[in-house]
Write a protein that holds these residues in place. Structure first.
Motif, mmCIF file in Angstrom:
data_model
loop_
_atom_site.group_PDB
_atom_site.id
_atom_site.type_symbol
_atom_site.label_atom_id
_atom_site.label_comp_id
_atom_site.label_asym_id
_atom_site.label_seq_id
_atom_site.Cartn_x
_atom_site.Cartn_y
_atom_site.Cartn_z
ATOM 1 N N LYS A 70 0.834 -1.207 0.000
ATOM 2 C CA LYS A 70 0.000 0.000 0.000
ATOM 3 C C LYS A 70 0.870 1.259 0.000
ATOM 4 N N LEU A 71 1.934 1.223 0.784
ATOM 5 C CA LEU A 71 2.843 2.363 0.796
ATOM 6 C C LEU A 71 3.504 2.542 -0.572
ATOM 7 N N LYS A 72 3.843 1.415 -1.204
ATOM 8 C CA LYS A 72 4.446 1.473 -2.536
ATOM 9 C C LYS A 72 3.474 2.084 -3.525
ATOM 10 N N TRP A 73 2.213 1.677 -3.440
ATOM 11 C CA TRP A 73 1.181 2.228 -4.328
ATOM 12 C C TRP A 73 1.013 3.731 -4.078
ATOM 13 N N LEU A 74 0.990 4.143 -2.792
ATOM 14 C CA LEU A 74 0.827 5.547 -2.448
ATOM 15 C C LEU A 74 1.997 6.372 -2.986
ATOM 16 N N ASN A 75 3.209 5.856 -2.856
ATOM 17 C CA ASN A 75 4.385 6.577 -3.331
ATOM 18 C C ASN A 75 4.409 6.678 -4.857
ATOM 19 N N GLN A 76 3.925 5.643 -5.537
ATOM 20 C CA GLN A 76 3.857 5.691 -6.994
ATOM 21 C C GLN A 76 2.885 6.765 -7.452
ATOM 22 N N GLU A 77 1.758 6.884 -6.764
ATOM 23 C CA GLU A 77 0.783 7.920 -7.117
ATOM 24 C C GLU A 77 1.348 9.308 -6.834
ATOM 25 N N LEU A 78 2.121 9.426 -5.738
ATOM 26 C CA LEU A 78 2.716 10.715 -5.404
ATOM 27 C C LEU A 78 3.728 11.143 -6.471
ATOM 28 N N ILE A 79 4.480 10.193 -6.993
ATOM 29 C CA ILE A 79 5.448 10.498 -8.055
ATOM 30 C C ILE A 79 4.736 11.056 -9.290
ATOM 31 N N LYS A 80 3.558 10.527 -9.587
ATOM 32 C CA LYS A 80 2.810 10.981 -10.756
ATOM 33 C C LYS A 80 2.383 12.444 -10.623
ATOM 34 N N ILE A 81 1.950 12.828 -9.419
ATOM 35 C CA ILE A 81 1.425 14.185 -9.241
ATOM 36 C C ILE A 81 2.495 15.160 -8.753
ATOM 37 N N VAL A 122 12.653 15.136 -7.472
ATOM 38 C CA VAL A 122 12.576 13.925 -6.637
ATOM 39 C C VAL A 122 11.462 14.081 -5.616
ATOM 40 N N ALA A 123 10.465 13.217 -5.694
ATOM 41 C CA ALA A 123 9.344 13.253 -4.756
ATOM 42 C C ALA A 123 9.733 12.561 -3.455
ATOM 43 N N PRO A 124 9.181 12.998 -2.324
ATOM 44 C CA PRO A 124 9.423 12.292 -1.069
ATOM 45 C C PRO A 124 8.738 10.927 -1.090
ATOM 46 N N GLN A 125 9.163 10.075 -0.185
ATOM 47 C CA GLN A 125 8.590 8.740 -0.074
ATOM 48 C C GLN A 125 8.048 8.540 1.331
ATOM 49 N N ALA A 138 -10.914 13.091 18.492
ATOM 50 C CA ALA A 138 -10.088 13.478 17.349
ATOM 51 C C ALA A 138 -9.567 12.232 16.653
ATOM 52 N N ILE A 139 -9.053 12.429 15.464
ATOM 53 C CA ILE A 139 -8.360 11.377 14.729
ATOM 54 C C ILE A 139 -6.914 11.827 14.571
ATOM 55 N N THR A 140 -6.003 11.035 15.068
ATOM 56 C CA THR A 140 -4.583 11.372 15.020
ATOM 57 C C THR A 140 -3.851 10.357 14.157
ATOM 58 N N MET A 141 -3.160 10.868 13.162
ATOM 59 C CA MET A 141 -2.448 10.019 12.214
ATOM 60 C C MET A 141 -0.990 10.440 12.163
ATOM 61 N N GLU A 142 -0.089 9.475 12.042
ATOM 62 C CA GLU A 142 1.330 9.762 11.915
ATOM 63 C C GLU A 142 1.865 9.196 10.609
ATOM 64 N N LEU A 143 2.574 10.045 9.866
ATOM 65 C CA LEU A 143 3.163 9.673 8.581
ATOM 66 C C LEU A 143 4.684 9.797 8.669
ATOM 67 N N GLU A 144 5.369 8.720 8.367
ATOM 68 C CA GLU A 144 6.826 8.782 8.312
ATOM 69 C C GLU A 144 7.240 9.069 6.875
ATOM 70 N N MET A 145 8.093 10.067 6.689
ATOM 71 C CA MET A 145 8.461 10.520 5.363
ATOM 72 C C MET A 145 9.977 10.580 5.222
ATOM 73 N N GLN A 146 10.463 10.194 4.057
ATOM 74 C CA GLN A 146 11.883 10.281 3.736
ATOM 75 C C GLN A 146 12.044 11.052 2.434
ATOM 76 N N TRP A 147 13.008 11.973 2.421
ATOM 77 C CA TRP A 147 13.208 12.782 1.222
ATOM 78 C C TRP A 147 14.695 13.040 1.020
ATOM 79 N N ASP A 148 15.230 12.554 -0.082
ATOM 80 C CA ASP A 148 16.583 12.877 -0.527
ATOM 81 C C ASP A 148 16.430 13.723 -1.779
ATOM 82 N N GLY A 149 16.165 15.012 -1.570
ATOM 83 C CA GLY A 149 15.714 15.879 -2.649
ATOM 84 C C GLY A 149 16.827 16.564 -3.416
ATOM 85 N N ASP A 150 16.437 17.099 -4.567
ATOM 86 C CA ASP A 150 17.336 17.897 -5.401
ATOM 87 C C ASP A 150 16.722 19.267 -5.662
ATOM 88 N N PRO A 151 16.312 19.988 -4.602
ATOM 89 C CA PRO A 151 15.647 21.273 -4.811
ATOM 90 C C PRO A 151 16.626 22.332 -5.301
#
Length: 531
Positions: A70-81, A122-125, A138-151
């Motif tokens: 699921k994370l792989k699918w989410l990251n693939q969609e993020l790369i597209k947009i 380079v999109a984050p993952q 409330a609803i509390t969600m935590e997202l772990e993100m990694q980014w080796d960017g080229d800004p």
């Protein structure tokens, strides 16, 4: 850091749509807590559970994925947009980050702004997603993100002296966990009134600063000042418990803002064995203390000149917003006059380790970096007394740092103008209770001169100097050597931290320093003991 915050906020909208979908299936519900229970149940559902609920024709193909898939699918969609996110977020980030940089801008700079800002190709993952339980409102969600960017990020830096130069931010590497809080839960779509986001944990952050068309080393102090500005901005503006609140529906959401919960009382007592940063003489240390690195909340001690064992004995107060996660930071610097002060070392204390209403006396080892503790160099220690006072508990304990309570029992008797009889009664009661009376404070000793000293050298003169020491604490100081004199004048002042003024001894010794010997020999010529 707002690069990452802006990016995460862009994804929040998608998460909100998912929550709205679940909320719309329960439109007949009249209680918000039922919504939280339903969403929590969805979060715990397994693939097998979902197969039982959804008919085959409505069963999405991605649901059968494992968590990793699921994370792989989410990251693939993020790369597209990502190209669209990059274009839309760059201007938003510029407008939101520049005021933050200005707020934490170091004194040596006149301005610090962006001249170029794009997030690169380079999109984050996302490497992890979880739901935090505990708050049913409330609803509390935590997202772990990694980014080796080229800004492509260029800062337009201008100093107080009118010198301007561009600095490029390169090779950004970041790994962290963002916390998103959807609160309050409401009956109206999208089913929550506001979103709060924060950096829950910064696991890794690294980047490179480069002067375009020049060398960073040619501008002393700039690199450290900019990096400290970025670090303070991250630490204070977005690192938990600090958070940004974004209203989604009209309403007053001030209750979601960070609010004070108590006061931290700090006595900066002293430091010892500090690293000497000066080529000539000794360091001139001062301390900078803070819980949050806001300019108006950072407290600076006085500077003690030419001393590697300074005694400050200063008291400070700090506002606490979250005792469970916040910490006190102490940084000791060497004052260098017109040049930038040099860091001697730093230390920190987690507020969760303090017992409310109880003073904690600590010696902290100074290190070069609080996050990357690689060097093993001995930089000295700093001595603190700490007291955390939560709001609402003031009446349950006495504050020993208050002016009257900071006195010992004997000092209070003497301060109230008691006569000799009362003092005698006090001493008798003290002996009966077998209490040890402690008188603490700073003893200031001025060594002015000496007269008619005996001659210790064959020339008929001496090279005298004075050694001062406290018997119990073994603290020592010494004057300079006065060459060939039997009536020396020193005119030097020394401070001692006295832990027990009723029982300690101050010892003064006058010595002769013979420089003609291979190993300097010291010959005791006078010993005076003062009680």
């Amino acid at each position: 850091m707002a690069f990452f915050a802006g990016l995460v906020f862009g994804i929040i909208a998608g998460l909100g749509l998912l929550i709205a979908f679940f909320r719309s299936q329960d439109s007949r519900s009249k209680r918000r807590l039922e919504l939280a229970a339903i969403l929590a149940a969805f979060a715990k559902m397994t693939v097998e559970d979902s197969r039982k609920i959804l008919p085959g024709e409505f069963y999405p193909s991605w649901v059968v994925f494992s968590r990793r898939q699921k994370l792989k699918w989410l990251n693939q969609e993020l790369i597209k947009i990502w190209p669209y996110v990059n274009e839309a977020a760059s201007e938003l980030i510029r407008n939101s980050v520049e005021p933050v940089l200005e707020q934490y801008r170091p004194v040596m700079l006149a301005s610090l702004k962006f001249s170029k800002l794009t997030l690169g190709t380079v999109a984050p993952q996302f490497t992890g997603v979880s739901i935090v339980e505990g708050d049913k409102s409330a609803i509390t969600m935590e997202l772990e993100m990694q980014w080796d960017g080229d800004p492509n990020i260029v800062l337009d830096v201008r100093t107080k002296f009118g010198v301007a130069f561009p600095i490029q931010v390169k090779d950004i590497g970041f790994t962290g966990v963002f916390r998103l809080i959807f609160k309050p839960l409401v009956e109206e779509l999208p089913c929550f009134g506001a979103i709060s986001y924060s950096l829950r944990e910064k696991k890794y952050l690294d980047y490179t600063l480069r002067v375009i068309g020049g060398e960073m080393s040619s501008i002393p102090g700039i690199s450290g000042a900019i990096k400290e500005t970025i670090h303070n901005a991250i630490e204070d503006s977005i690192t938990w418990p600090a958070r940004k609140v974004v209203p989604i529906l009209p309403g007053d959401y001030s209750f979601l803002e960070l609010k004070p919960v108590g006061i931290l009382e700090v006595k900066l007592v002293q430091a010892r064995n500090l690293t000497d940063k000066d080529v000539i003489g000794k360091s001139d240390p001062f301390a900078l203390l803070y819980v949050r690195p806001l300019p108006d909340r950072m407290k600076k001690s006085k500077t003690i000149n030419n001393n590697l064992n300074p005694i400050w004995n200063e008291h400070f107060e700090f506002i606490v917003e979250d005792a469970a996660t916040q910490h006190l930071v102490v940084k000791v610097y060497d004052e260098d006059g017109v040049q930038a002060s040099q860091l001697i070392g730093c230390a920190q204390v987690m507020l969760k380790d303090l017992h409310p209403g109880k003073v904690r006396d600590v010696w902290l080892k100074l290190v070069k970096d609080l996050e990357v503790q690689r060097d093993r160099k001995d930089r000295g220690q700093v001595h603190l007394e700490l007291l955390y006072c939560p709001f609402g508990m003031e009446s349950k304990f006495s504050n020993p740092f208050a002016k009257q309570l900071s006195l010992t029992s004997l000092e209070r008797v003497l301060a109230n103008g008691a006569n000799a009889t009362k003092v005698a009664d006090f001493e008798r009661t003290t002996r009966q209770r077998k209490r040890v009376v402690m008188m603490r404070g700073v003893l200031s000793v001025s060594v002015i001169s000496a007269a008619n000293l005996p001659a210790m050298d064959i020339t008929g003169k001496s090279d005298p100097y004075v050694v001062l020491k406290l018997m119990k604490t073994e603290m020592r100081n010494r004057t300079r050597v006065v060459k060939e004199s039997l009536n020396p004048i020193w005119d030097e002042t020394f401070d001692f931290l006295v832990e027990d003024g009723l029982h300690d001894l101050l010892i003064l010794e006058v010595w002769d320093h013979d420089m003609l010997k291979k190993v300097s020999e010291n010959i005791l010529i006078y010993n005076s003991v003062l009680r």
